[in-house]
Scaffold this active site. Structure first.
Site, PDB file in Angstrom:
ATOM      1  N   GLY A 190       0.814  -1.216   0.000  1.00  0.00           N
ATOM      2  CA  GLY A 190       0.000   0.000   0.000  1.00  0.00           C
ATOM      3  C   GLY A 190       0.843   1.260   0.000  1.00  0.00           C
ATOM      4  N   ALA A 209      -1.053  11.849  17.336  1.00  0.00           N
ATOM      5  CA  ALA A 209      -1.976  12.613  18.177  1.00  0.00           C
ATOM      6  C   ALA A 209      -1.430  14.038  18.400  1.00  0.00           C
ATOM      7  CB  ALA A 209      -2.171  11.905  19.516  1.00  0.00           C
ATOM      8  N   PHE A 210      -0.127  14.149  18.626  1.00  0.00           N
ATOM      9  CA  PHE A 210       0.474  15.477  18.835  1.00  0.00           C
ATOM     10  C   PHE A 210       0.371  16.324  17.559  1.00  0.00           C
ATOM     11  CE2 PHE A 210       3.103  15.839  22.851  1.00  0.00           C
ATOM     12  CZ  PHE A 210       2.495  14.776  23.487  1.00  0.00           C
ATOM     13  N   THR A 213      -4.822  -1.212   9.043  1.00  0.00           N
ATOM     14  CA  THR A 213      -5.335  -1.413  10.405  1.00  0.00           C
ATOM     15  C   THR A 213      -6.441  -0.374  10.664  1.00  0.00           C
ATOM     16  OG1 THR A 213      -3.551   0.029  11.190  1.00  0.00           O
ATOM     17  CG2 THR A 213      -3.190  -2.341  11.382  1.00  0.00           C
ATOM     18  N   ARG A 232      -3.595  -4.556  -7.413  1.00  0.00           N
ATOM     19  CA  ARG A 232      -2.577  -3.664  -6.839  1.00  0.00           C
ATOM     20  C   ARG A 232      -1.172  -4.107  -7.259  1.00  0.00           C
ATOM     21  NH1 ARG A 232      -3.328  -0.693  -0.969  1.00  0.00           N
ATOM     22  NH2 ARG A 232      -3.445   1.297  -1.988  1.00  0.00           N
ATOM     23  N   CYS A 276      -4.937   8.262   8.666  1.00  0.00           N
ATOM     24  CA  CYS A 276      -4.331   7.908   9.949  1.00  0.00           C
ATOM     25  C   CYS A 276      -4.681   8.772  11.153  1.00  0.00           C
ATOM     26  CB  CYS A 276      -2.824   7.835   9.792  1.00  0.00           C
ATOM     27  SG  CYS A 276      -2.366   6.460   8.719  1.00  0.00           S
ATOM     28  N   PHE A 277      -4.726  10.095  11.000  1.00  0.00           N
ATOM     29  CA  PHE A 277      -4.880  10.920  12.207  1.00  0.00           C
ATOM     30  C   PHE A 277      -6.131  10.531  13.009  1.00  0.00           C
ATOM     31  CE2 PHE A 277      -2.269  14.949  10.965  1.00  0.00           C
ATOM     32  CZ  PHE A 277      -1.108  14.240  11.211  1.00  0.00           C
TER      33      PHE A 277
HETATM   34  P1  NAD Z   1      -3.110   0.425   2.426  1.00  0.00           P
HETATM   35  O1  NAD Z   1      -4.537   0.073   2.604  1.00  0.00           O
HETATM   36  O2  NAD Z   1      -2.710   1.361   1.336  1.00  0.00           O
HETATM   37  O3  NAD Z   1      -2.270  -0.933   2.182  1.00  0.00           O
HETATM   38  C1  NAD Z   1      -2.443  -2.102   2.910  1.00  0.00           C
HETATM   39  C2  NAD Z   1      -2.305  -3.289   1.948  1.00  0.00           C
HETATM   40  O4  NAD Z   1      -2.273  -4.489   2.706  1.00  0.00           O
HETATM   41  C3  NAD Z   1      -3.467  -3.433   0.959  1.00  0.00           C
HETATM   42  O5  NAD Z   1      -2.976  -3.380  -0.362  1.00  0.00           O
HETATM   43  C4  NAD Z   1      -4.075  -4.814   1.298  1.00  0.00           C
HETATM   44  O6  NAD Z   1      -4.530  -5.508   0.156  1.00  0.00           O
HETATM   45  C5  NAD Z   1      -2.898  -5.512   1.930  1.00  0.00           C
HETATM   46  N1  NAD Z   1      -3.267  -6.633   2.793  1.00  0.00           N
HETATM   47  C6  NAD Z   1      -4.202  -6.673   3.775  1.00  0.00           C
HETATM   48  N2  NAD Z   1      -4.200  -7.881   4.372  1.00  0.00           N
HETATM   49  C7  NAD Z   1      -3.248  -8.634   3.763  1.00  0.00           C
HETATM   50  C8  NAD Z   1      -2.761  -9.957   3.941  1.00  0.00           C
HETATM   51  N3  NAD Z   1      -3.254 -10.742   4.915  1.00  0.00           N
HETATM   52  N4  NAD Z   1      -1.788 -10.403   3.124  1.00  0.00           N
HETATM   53  C9  NAD Z   1      -1.279  -9.613   2.150  1.00  0.00           C
HETATM   54  N5  NAD Z   1      -1.680  -8.329   1.949  1.00  0.00           N
HETATM   55  C10 NAD Z   1      -2.653  -7.849   2.741  1.00  0.00           C
HETATM   56  O7  NAD Z   1      -2.596   0.951   3.825  1.00  0.00           O
HETATM   57  P2  NAD Z   1      -1.390   1.978   4.120  1.00  0.00           P
HETATM   58  O8  NAD Z   1      -1.865   3.366   3.952  1.00  0.00           O
HETATM   59  O9  NAD Z   1      -0.174   1.527   3.401  1.00  0.00           O
HETATM   60  O10 NAD Z   1      -1.205   1.752   5.685  1.00  0.00           O
HETATM   61  C11 NAD Z   1      -0.659   0.557   6.198  1.00  0.00           C
HETATM   62  C12 NAD Z   1      -0.343   0.751   7.667  1.00  0.00           C
HETATM   63  O11 NAD Z   1       0.648   1.767   7.822  1.00  0.00           O
HETATM   64  C13 NAD Z   1      -1.531   1.204   8.516  1.00  0.00           C
HETATM   65  O12 NAD Z   1      -1.439   0.599   9.773  1.00  0.00           O
HETATM   66  C14 NAD Z   1      -1.324   2.696   8.642  1.00  0.00           C
HETATM   67  O13 NAD Z   1      -1.882   3.216   9.830  1.00  0.00           O
HETATM   68  C15 NAD Z   1       0.182   2.801   8.688  1.00  0.00           C
HETATM   69  N6  NAD Z   1       0.726   4.092   8.204  1.00  0.00           N
HETATM   70  C16 NAD Z   1       0.210   4.694   7.095  1.00  0.00           C
HETATM   71  C17 NAD Z   1       0.771   5.881   6.628  1.00  0.00           C
HETATM   72  C18 NAD Z   1       0.223   6.585   5.417  1.00  0.00           C
HETATM   73  O14 NAD Z   1       0.649   7.694   5.154  1.00  0.00           O
HETATM   74  N7  NAD Z   1      -0.696   6.006   4.663  1.00  0.00           N
HETATM   75  C19 NAD Z   1       1.882   6.419   7.282  1.00  0.00           C
HETATM   76  C20 NAD Z   1       2.393   5.763   8.413  1.00  0.00           C
HETATM   77  C21 NAD Z   1       1.809   4.596   8.859  1.00  0.00           C
HETATM   78  C1  UGA Z   2       0.532  11.983   8.835  1.00  0.00           C
HETATM   79  C2  UGA Z   2       1.822  12.319   9.580  1.00  0.00           C
HETATM   80  O1  UGA Z   2       2.265  13.604   9.170  1.00  0.00           O
HETATM   81  C3  UGA Z   2       2.897  11.289   9.305  1.00  0.00           C
HETATM   82  O2  UGA Z   2       4.052  11.571  10.086  1.00  0.00           O
HETATM   83  C4  UGA Z   2       2.370   9.908   9.676  1.00  0.00           C
HETATM   84  O3  UGA Z   2       3.316   8.909   9.364  1.00  0.00           O
HETATM   85  C5  UGA Z   2       1.094   9.641   8.897  1.00  0.00           C
HETATM   86  O4  UGA Z   2       0.127  10.675   9.205  1.00  0.00           O
HETATM   87  C6  UGA Z   2       0.444   8.356   9.240  1.00  0.00           C
HETATM   88  O5  UGA Z   2       0.641   7.803  10.289  1.00  0.00           O
HETATM   89  O6  UGA Z   2      -0.326   7.960   8.367  1.00  0.00           O
HETATM   90  P1  UGA Z   2      -0.361  12.248   6.343  1.00  0.00           P
HETATM   91  O7  UGA Z   2      -1.676  11.911   6.942  1.00  0.00           O
HETATM   92  O8  UGA Z   2       0.076  11.484   5.153  1.00  0.00           O
HETATM   93  O9  UGA Z   2       0.796  12.043   7.441  1.00  0.00           O
HETATM   94  O10 UGA Z   2      -0.319  13.786   5.947  1.00  0.00           O
HETATM   95  P2  UGA Z   2      -0.101  15.147   6.795  1.00  0.00           P
HETATM   96  O11 UGA Z   2       0.852  15.979   6.044  1.00  0.00           O
HETATM   97  O12 UGA Z   2       0.191  14.887   8.207  1.00  0.00           O
HETATM   98  O13 UGA Z   2      -1.526  15.829   6.682  1.00  0.00           O
HETATM   99  C7  UGA Z   2      -2.667  15.315   7.356  1.00  0.00           C
HETATM  100  C8  UGA Z   2      -3.826  16.300   7.213  1.00  0.00           C
HETATM  101  O14 UGA Z   2      -3.593  17.462   7.993  1.00  0.00           O
HETATM  102  C9  UGA Z   2      -4.054  16.782   5.786  1.00  0.00           C
HETATM  103  O15 UGA Z   2      -5.430  16.816   5.509  1.00  0.00           O
HETATM  104  C10 UGA Z   2      -3.446  18.166   5.802  1.00  0.00           C
HETATM  105  O16 UGA Z   2      -3.986  19.014   4.835  1.00  0.00           O
HETATM  106  C11 UGA Z   2      -3.776  18.618   7.213  1.00  0.00           C
HETATM  107  N1  UGA Z   2      -2.882  19.685   7.714  1.00  0.00           N
HETATM  108  C12 UGA Z   2      -1.567  19.452   7.856  1.00  0.00           C
HETATM  109  C13 UGA Z   2      -3.424  20.905   8.067  1.00  0.00           C
HETATM  110  O17 UGA Z   2      -4.637  21.136   7.956  1.00  0.00           O
HETATM  111  N2  UGA Z   2      -2.588  21.876   8.544  1.00  0.00           N
HETATM  112  C14 UGA Z   2      -1.259  21.672   8.701  1.00  0.00           C
HETATM  113  O18 UGA Z   2      -0.556  22.612   9.157  1.00  0.00           O
HETATM  114  C15 UGA Z   2      -0.736  20.431   8.334  1.00  0.00           C
END
Ligand code: NAD
Ligand code: UGA
EC number: 1.1.1.22
Length: 471
Positions: free
Chosen positions: A11, A222-223, A89, A39, A273-274
């Site tokens: 992902g 959260a912060f 998740t 995908r 995520c947030f």
């Molecule tokens: P996503 O939905 O884009 O990707 C997850 C992938 O996992 C999907 O393609 C799904 O098909 C696959 N999957 C699910 N179950 C599976 C299994 N049993 N075997 C194989 N593949 C499987 O999610 P994401 O945005 O990449 O987020 C993944 C995790 O990382 C989450 O816990 C999220 O909170 C965390 N995270 C996301 C971000 C972000 O910016 N998106 C940043 C930091 C952390």
């Molecule tokens: C956020 C965190 O920034 C990452 O560090 C973290 O890894 C990730 O969540 C995660 O756990 O998924 P992301 O959600 O990709 O990343 O993007 P951000 O840049 O944090 O923006 C989140 C939201 O807040 C957006 O809608 C953005 O427009 C908004 N935002 C951000 C504001 O409204 N004001 C700001 O000053 C900054």
């Protein structure tokens, strides 16, 4: 020596993280596996499944050399020394903890599969964001049908932000690794540390115990979200008093103890995520008998809901209390610029509200496909505070009020108002004179992202409402 790494979940996190790891560690073979065939096919094509600046280039350099995308999950897990788990998740929508707790179904099924196919010792890395103490549960699953294989669980949460993923991965503020505090745990931490040390300065690699690493990820989100809700709450007071939130944020942020980043007032934060991670944190506080701590974090989400509603209400009230039958252009649908991701984007709430008031929406986003927008707007939303009442707030035929177009000029033609909901750079350089001429008068602009030059637009003749300043 680590020779082969596999990541379950291709992902937004798994794909870019492993692509950069492959680029920086040419002697390690990296496989990214997923159960979703479309995908994986997209990762193996010229049109990657996610839009992320710089990512095409990284993937092109390594794919087929030491970076592979595959649906053969079991084979790659079986062969690897380190298995990252980066599956989704999401928030649980039903059952115990519905509306708040993290749904670990995908994680658990990945862990069971690892236990079933493994024939040699492995390091299993939590890359997904998970509740604190998940590693304990995972350990139980991995060892339940122990075949004498040793599994070491590490927590290595990801801090990248979408839109800047490649940049963040190249040059992270820190890499966090949590492990068991015994000899085997320390050895596993060291092995993962050596992988990151290929490109991350060692002083930026923080090693902690497992629970600190798991909790630090939830705490960091959260912060960060708390800063946005704080500044957004302040923006409401600015509008009531004549203070300007950009000036206030600048004045506040120049205090080095507070810092200038992440203080942009907006229509509200979105993203996958947030909200999910704060809800998860709230649930953990509640489960630990800490309602006051839970309520503190609840307020961050409440202010975010308030900000989205406030924005939509302002659109309706400014346009003489009715948008019924009026064309409203929506510029930007993604939750932030430089991504096509729409998960939890504030645009969904704003559009839903305007559609409910019978507006005709014309939506343009440079990276979001029509199919995605229609899917998002037809999905049931649920109230996180009252999850039992999963709301189906869509009336029949509502989506007929929505059209999705392929440029900003088409979206704004004959419109009564424009809502800017994502801060795409291209919106800054639009020909607003041309847009003004093609719109109904009075022509309104509602800027939820501080994108337009309000002074210039007012000179052209627009009535401008921005989160920053209201006239
Ligand atoms: P996503 O939905 O884009 O990707 C997850 C992938 O996992 C999907 O393609 C799904 O098909 C696959 N999957 C699910 N179950 C599976 C299994 N049993 N075997 C194989 N593949 C499987 O999610 P994401 O945005 O990449 O987020 C993944 C995790 O990382 C989450 O816990 C999220 O909170 C965390 N995270 C996301 C971000 C972000 O910016 N998106 C940043 C930091 C952390
Ligand atoms: C956020 C965190 O920034 C990452 O560090 C973290 O890894 C990730 O969540 C995660 O756990 O998924 P992301 O959600 O990709 O990343 O993007 P951000 O840049 O944090 O923006 C989140 C939201 O807040 C957006 O809608 C953005 O427009 C908004 N935002 C951000 C504001 O409204 N004001 C700001 O000053 C900054």
């Amino acid at each position: 020596m680590v020779k082969k790494i596999c990541c379950i979940g291709a992902g937004y996190v798994g794909g870019p993280t492993m692509a950069v790891m492959a680029l920086k560690c040419p002697e390690i073979e990296v496989s990214v596996v997923d159960i979703s065939e479309p995908r994986i096919n997209a990762w193996n094509s010229d049109k990657l499944p996610i839009y992320e600046p710089g990512l095409d280039d990284v993937v092109k350099q390594c794919r087929g050399k030491n970076l592979f995308f595959s649906t053969d999950v079991e084979k790659h897990v079986f062969e690897s020394d380190i298995v990252f788990v980066s599956v989704n998740t999401p928030t649980k929508t039903q059952g115990l903890g519905a509306g708040k707790a993290a749904d670990l179904t995908y994680w658990e099924s990945a862990a069971r599969m690892i236990a079933d196919v493994s024939k040699s010792s492995k390091i299993v890395v939590e890359k997904s964001t998970v509740p604190v103490r998940t590693a304990e549960a995972i350990e139980k699953i991995l060892t339940h049908n122990s075949k004498g294989i040793e599994f070491q669980i590490l927590s290595n949460p990801e801090f990248l932000a979408e839109g800047t993923a490649v940049k963040d991965l190249y040059n992270p503020d820190r890499v966090l690794i949590g492990g068991r505090e015994n000899a085997a745990g320390e050895k596993a931490v060291q092995a993962l540390r050596d992988v990151y040390a290929h490109w991350v300065p060692v002083e930026r690699i923080i090693c902690t115990n497992l629970w600190s690493a798991e909790l630090s990820k939830l705490a960091a989100n959260a912060f960060l979200a708390q800063r946005i809700s704080s500044v957004n709450a302040m923006s409401a007071l600015c509008e009531a008093t004549g203070a300007d939130i950009t000036q206030v944020a600048h004045a506040v942020g120049t205090d080095t103890r507070i810092g200038p980043k992440f203080l942009n007032a907006s229509v509200g934060f979105g993203g996958s995520c947030f909200q999910k991670d704060i809800l998860n944190l709230i649930y953990i506080c509640e489960c630990n008998g800490l309602p006051e701590a839970a309520n503190y974090w609840k307020q961050v989400i409440k202010v975010n809901d308030y900000q989205k509603t406030r924005f939509a209400n302002r659109v309706v009230s400014s346009m003489f209390n009715t948008v019924s039958g009026k064309k409203v252009a929506i510029l930007g649908f993604a939750f932030k610029k430089d991504t096509g991701d729409t998960r939890e984007t504030p645009a969904i709430d704003v559009c839903n509200r305007l559609v409910a008031d019978k507006a005709k929406l014309s939506i343009y986003d440079p990276q979001v496909l029509e199919e995605q927008i229609r899917k998002d707007l037809s999905m049931a939303r649920f109230d996180w505070d009252h999850p039992v009442s999963l709301q189906q707030i869509k009336a029949e035929g509502m989506l007929e009020q929505v059209s999705v177009v392929s440029d900003a000029y088409e979206a704004t033609k004959d419109a009564h108002g424009i809502c800017v909901l994502t801060e795409w750079d291209e919106f800054k350089s639009l020909d607003f004179k041309r847009i003004f001429e093609s719109m109904r008068k009075p022509a309104f602009v509602f800027d939820g992202r501080n994108v337009v030059d309000a002074v210039k637009l007012r000179e052209i003749g627009f009535i401008v409402y921005s989160i920053v300043w209201f006239h």
